[in-house]
Design a protein around this motif. Structure first.
Motif, PDB file in Angstrom:
ATOM      1  N   ASN A  52       0.809  -1.261  -0.064  1.00  0.00           N
ATOM      2  CA  ASN A  52      -0.123   0.300   0.157  1.00  0.00           C
ATOM      3  C   ASN A  52       0.778   1.272  -0.031  1.00  0.00           C
ATOM      4  OD1 ASN A  52      -2.047   1.956   0.699  1.00  0.00           O
ATOM      5  ND2 ASN A  52      -3.263   0.500   1.605  1.00  0.00           N
ATOM      6  N   TYR A  53       1.799   1.100   0.768  1.00  0.00           N
ATOM      7  CA  TYR A  53       2.915   2.524   0.908  1.00  0.00           C
ATOM      8  C   TYR A  53       3.532   2.531  -0.581  1.00  0.00           C
ATOM      9  CZ  TYR A  53       6.851   5.043   2.566  1.00  0.00           C
ATOM     10  OH  TYR A  53       7.811   6.010   2.929  1.00  0.00           O
ATOM     11  N   MET A  54       3.725   1.666  -1.148  1.00  0.00           N
ATOM     12  CA  MET A  54       4.622   1.633  -2.400  1.00  0.00           C
ATOM     13  C   MET A  54       3.619   2.571  -3.396  1.00  0.00           C
ATOM     14  SD  MET A  54       6.864   0.986  -4.463  1.00  0.00           S
ATOM     15  CE  MET A  54       7.968  -0.680  -4.394  1.00  0.00           C
ATOM     16  N   ASN A  55       2.239   2.530  -3.560  1.00  0.00           N
ATOM     17  CA  ASN A  55       1.613   3.407  -4.074  1.00  0.00           C
ATOM     18  C   ASN A  55       1.382   4.865  -3.901  1.00  0.00           C
ATOM     19  OD1 ASN A  55       0.499   1.033  -5.690  1.00  0.00           O
ATOM     20  ND2 ASN A  55      -0.949   0.823  -4.195  1.00  0.00           N
ATOM     21  N   GLN A  56       1.870   4.992  -2.346  1.00  0.00           N
ATOM     22  CA  GLN A  56       2.078   6.406  -2.165  1.00  0.00           C
ATOM     23  C   GLN A  56       3.289   7.044  -2.044  1.00  0.00           C
ATOM     24  OE1 GLN A  56       0.676   5.976   2.043  1.00  0.00           O
ATOM     25  NE2 GLN A  56      -1.356   5.190   1.547  1.00  0.00           N
ATOM     26  N   ALA A  57       4.277   6.169  -2.404  1.00  0.00           N
ATOM     27  CA  ALA A  57       5.829   6.711  -2.396  1.00  0.00           C
ATOM     28  C   ALA A  57       5.782   7.856  -3.497  1.00  0.00           C
ATOM     29  CB  ALA A  57       6.747   5.711  -2.541  1.00  0.00           C
ATOM     30  N   THR A  58       6.795   8.713  -3.506  1.00  0.00           N
ATOM     31  CA  THR A  58       6.883   9.684  -4.432  1.00  0.00           C
ATOM     32  C   THR A  58       8.178   9.828  -5.102  1.00  0.00           C
ATOM     33  OG1 THR A  58       7.586  11.476  -2.721  1.00  0.00           O
ATOM     34  CG2 THR A  58       5.171  11.137  -3.221  1.00  0.00           C
ATOM     35  N   THR A  59       9.244   9.338  -4.671  1.00  0.00           N
ATOM     36  CA  THR A  59      10.790   9.710  -4.863  1.00  0.00           C
ATOM     37  C   THR A  59      11.276   8.128  -5.452  1.00  0.00           C
ATOM     38  OG1 THR A  59      11.729   9.127  -3.045  1.00  0.00           O
ATOM     39  CG2 THR A  59      11.069  11.608  -3.387  1.00  0.00           C
ATOM     40  N   PRO A  60      12.116   8.028  -6.290  1.00  0.00           N
ATOM     41  CA  PRO A  60      12.784   6.818  -6.583  1.00  0.00           C
ATOM     42  C   PRO A  60      13.499   6.079  -5.782  1.00  0.00           C
ATOM     43  CG  PRO A  60      13.073   8.456  -8.426  1.00  0.00           C
ATOM     44  CD  PRO A  60      12.640   9.284  -7.269  1.00  0.00           C
ATOM     45  N   GLU A  61      14.038   6.757  -4.999  1.00  0.00           N
ATOM     46  CA  GLU A  61      14.920   6.435  -3.838  1.00  0.00           C
ATOM     47  C   GLU A  61      13.837   5.582  -2.763  1.00  0.00           C
ATOM     48  OE1 GLU A  61      17.118   9.369  -5.818  1.00  0.00           O
ATOM     49  OE2 GLU A  61      15.064   9.530  -4.693  1.00  0.00           O
ATOM     50  N   GLU A  62      12.708   6.299  -2.437  1.00  0.00           N
ATOM     51  CA  GLU A  62      11.812   5.693  -1.620  1.00  0.00           C
ATOM     52  C   GLU A  62      11.117   4.495  -2.166  1.00  0.00           C
ATOM     53  OE1 GLU A  62       7.972   7.561   1.203  1.00  0.00           O
ATOM     54  OE2 GLU A  62       8.667   8.320  -0.668  1.00  0.00           O
ATOM     55  N   LYS A  63      10.875   4.544  -3.342  1.00  0.00           N
ATOM     56  CA  LYS A  63      10.203   3.221  -4.139  1.00  0.00           C
ATOM     57  C   LYS A  63      11.127   2.107  -4.144  1.00  0.00           C
ATOM     58  CE  LYS A  63       6.919   5.661  -6.808  1.00  0.00           C
ATOM     59  NZ  LYS A  63       6.263   5.926  -8.209  1.00  0.00           N
ATOM     60  N   ALA A  64      12.674   2.525  -4.260  1.00  0.00           N
ATOM     61  CA  ALA A  64      13.543   1.470  -4.240  1.00  0.00           C
ATOM     62  C   ALA A  64      13.719   0.845  -3.071  1.00  0.00           C
ATOM     63  CB  ALA A  64      14.878   2.184  -4.810  1.00  0.00           C
ATOM     64  N   ALA A  65      13.776   1.530  -1.922  1.00  0.00           N
ATOM     65  CA  ALA A  65      13.767   0.933  -0.502  1.00  0.00           C
ATOM     66  C   ALA A  65      12.782   0.152  -0.193  1.00  0.00           C
ATOM     67  CB  ALA A  65      14.032   1.879   0.416  1.00  0.00           C
ATOM     68  N   ILE A  66      11.364   0.463  -0.680  1.00  0.00           N
ATOM     69  CA  ILE A  66      10.291  -0.326  -0.317  1.00  0.00           C
ATOM     70  C   ILE A  66      10.343  -1.513  -1.274  1.00  0.00           C
ATOM     71  CG2 ILE A  66       7.693  -0.375  -0.300  1.00  0.00           C
ATOM     72  CD1 ILE A  66       7.886   2.833  -0.260  1.00  0.00           C
ATOM     73  N   GLY A  67      10.628  -1.480  -2.510  1.00  0.00           N
ATOM     74  CA  GLY A  67      10.740  -2.596  -3.434  1.00  0.00           C
ATOM     75  C   GLY A  67      11.835  -3.598  -3.004  1.00  0.00           C
ATOM     76  N   GLN A  68      12.959  -3.331  -2.354  1.00  0.00           N
ATOM     77  CA  GLN A  68      13.785  -4.095  -2.043  1.00  0.00           C
ATOM     78  C   GLN A  68      13.523  -4.798  -0.893  1.00  0.00           C
ATOM     79  OE1 GLN A  68      17.246  -2.094  -0.118  1.00  0.00           O
ATOM     80  NE2 GLN A  68      18.435  -3.993  -0.224  1.00  0.00           N
ATOM     81  N   LEU A  69      12.523  -4.398   0.005  1.00  0.00           N
ATOM     82  CA  LEU A  69      11.953  -5.172   1.008  1.00  0.00           C
ATOM     83  C   LEU A  69      10.701  -6.079   0.801  1.00  0.00           C
ATOM     84  CD1 LEU A  69      12.135  -5.620   4.108  1.00  0.00           C
ATOM     85  CD2 LEU A  69      10.956  -3.694   4.557  1.00  0.00           C
ATOM     86  N   ILE A  70      10.074  -5.610  -0.149  1.00  0.00           N
ATOM     87  CA  ILE A  70       8.817  -6.346  -0.669  1.00  0.00           C
ATOM     88  C   ILE A  70       9.460  -7.494  -1.654  1.00  0.00           C
ATOM     89  CG2 ILE A  70       7.104  -6.364  -2.514  1.00  0.00           C
ATOM     90  CD1 ILE A  70       6.313  -3.513  -1.829  1.00  0.00           C
ATOM     91  N   SER A  71      10.362  -7.440  -2.213  1.00  0.00           N
ATOM     92  CA  SER A  71      11.153  -8.428  -3.078  1.00  0.00           C
ATOM     93  C   SER A  71      11.734  -9.573  -1.942  1.00  0.00           C
ATOM     94  CB  SER A  71      12.208  -7.966  -4.018  1.00  0.00           C
ATOM     95  OG  SER A  71      11.783  -7.126  -5.226  1.00  0.00           O
ATOM     96  N   LYS A  72      12.501  -8.955  -0.858  1.00  0.00           N
ATOM     97  CA  LYS A  72      12.758 -10.151   0.033  1.00  0.00           C
ATOM     98  C   LYS A  72      11.989 -10.879   0.640  1.00  0.00           C
ATOM     99  CE  LYS A  72      16.736  -9.105   2.284  1.00  0.00           C
ATOM    100  NZ  LYS A  72      17.392  -8.795   3.274  1.00  0.00           N
ATOM    101  N   LEU A  73      10.685 -10.415   0.995  1.00  0.00           N
ATOM    102  CA  LEU A  73       9.633 -11.059   1.568  1.00  0.00           C
ATOM    103  C   LEU A  73       9.110 -12.039   0.497  1.00  0.00           C
ATOM    104  CD1 LEU A  73       7.825  -8.072   3.604  1.00  0.00           C
ATOM    105  CD2 LEU A  73       9.386  -9.866   4.541  1.00  0.00           C
TER     106      LEU A  73
END
Length: 348
Positions: free
Chosen positions: A184-205
């Motif tokens: 849900n937070y990924m849809n609210q993220a605004t910067t590439p860096e923020e999305k990359a940090a969220i995406g890294q954690l989602i990929s791991k899970l």
């Protein structure tokens, strides 16, 4: 104390793997051999794409990729194999632990002037998972594990699918787990860096989830356990293999392989095999004094197991150098992804 290997004298490995072709041969040949050994199938186009993905990896990650191919080949209906393989290899070779990934995401959440309800819930989950733990005894350890595992949300998709099929509303508690909150937070993220940090954690899970799978009549469950001990972020792993009994894992016929990162003993892999309530235990470790400690405690362990109806048959200890490659050690992946042994897993 009998320190013979687990399962010794009970038969040879089923589908016993021969050595991979020499490194001078292509990854495609090696992958095809591996697929044949585990009885899997893959279209030639997918095989080419997967082997190209393996060839593109640095040498330190290629062996992990070859092990993880086993998981992807055996999962029916799995699409985008090269992408998923790349995701799993990257996640399992990550230098950062789950808690360190969470700390990065938390820094972005703290910058929000007016955090949304989703962001507020995510902050609460992250902070609960980061709480320091002492784990001085069994009671504290079990309490911690029971608290942290539901927070991860590793069964979110399965629960969501079950609720949809049964036409039932999804409880709010399920939506307050880490993975759905991150999505849900990924849809609210605004910067590439923020999305990359969220995406890294989602990929791991997601990669961890792929290790939970059905394999013939065996059910494999994989559980990552992030823990903050002595102000240090650590990661434990638990892999359980068993036939299901009344929709639960059969505690009388199962195998549990744990990888624990402990303050004194460092990395310890504990392999527990249970057959008809007879237990064999193997320790792989890098702490030389552990062998004598295990030998001294084995009689007490045997006595306590007998009180609950189990028999300790053998204990093995093996001292090995610590694998310093980032992420999940290759040896642990090989252990939990190895084919079952004939004679050892008769019931499962």
């Amino acid at each position: 104390m009998n320190i013979s290997p687990l399962g010794s004298g009970v038969g040879k490995a089923q589908n016993q793997a021969t050595a991979f072709p020499a490194t001078s041969q292509t990854a495609q040949v090696s992958t095809q051999v591996l697929i044949t050994q585990i009885g899997g199938k893959m279209p030639s186009t997918s095989l080419k794409e997967v082997t190209e993905a393996i060839d593109s990896l640095p040498p330190s990650q290629k062996e992990k990729a070859m092990e993880l191919v086993k998981v992807l080949v055996q999962r029916n209906g799995l699409t985008n194999l090269p992408e998923k393989l790349q995701m799993m290899v990257t996640s399992f070779s990550d230098k950062e632990t789950i808690l360190q990934n969470l700390a990065k995401v938390e820094t972005y959440l703290e910058k929000a002037n007016l955090p949304t309800p989703v962001q507020e819930k995510l902050i609460d989950v992250i902070r609960n998972m980061q709480l320091p733990q002492t784990l001085n005894n069994k009671t504290e350890t079990l309490h911690f594990i029971k608290q942290v595992l539901p927070l991860l949300g590793l069964n979110f998709e399965q629960n969501l699918n079950n609720y949809i099929r049964q036409d039932q509303p999804l409880s709010e508690a399920k939506l307050e787990q880490l993975k759905p909150l991150l999505l849900n937070y990924m849809n609210q993220a605004t910067t590439p860096e923020e999305k990359a940090a969220i995406g890294q954690l989602i990929s791991k899970l997601t990669s961890f989830q792929l290790l939970t799978r059905e394999e013939g009549n065996l059910h494999h469950v994989f559980l990552p356990i992030p823990v903050n001990m002595e102000n240090e972020s650590k990661e434990w792993y638990v892999h359980i293999s068993s036939k299901q009994k009344n929709e639960e894992l059969d505690s009388e016929y199962c195998r549990v392989v744990l990888l624990l990162d402990l303050p004194i003993f460092s990395s310890v892999m504990v392999d527990v095999l249970v057959q008809k309530k007879v237990i064999g235990i193997s320790f792989q470790h890098s702490y030389p004094a552990l062998e004598s400690l295990v030998e001294k405690s084995a009689p007490l362990l045997k006595e306590n197991l007998a009180k609950i109806g189990y028999t300790l048959s053998n204990v093995k200890t093996e001292c090995k150098e610590t694998d310093h490659t980032p992420g999940i050690p290759l040896g642990y992946l090989r252990t939990i992804l190895a084919p079952p042994k004939e004679g050892v897993d008769i019931r499962i």
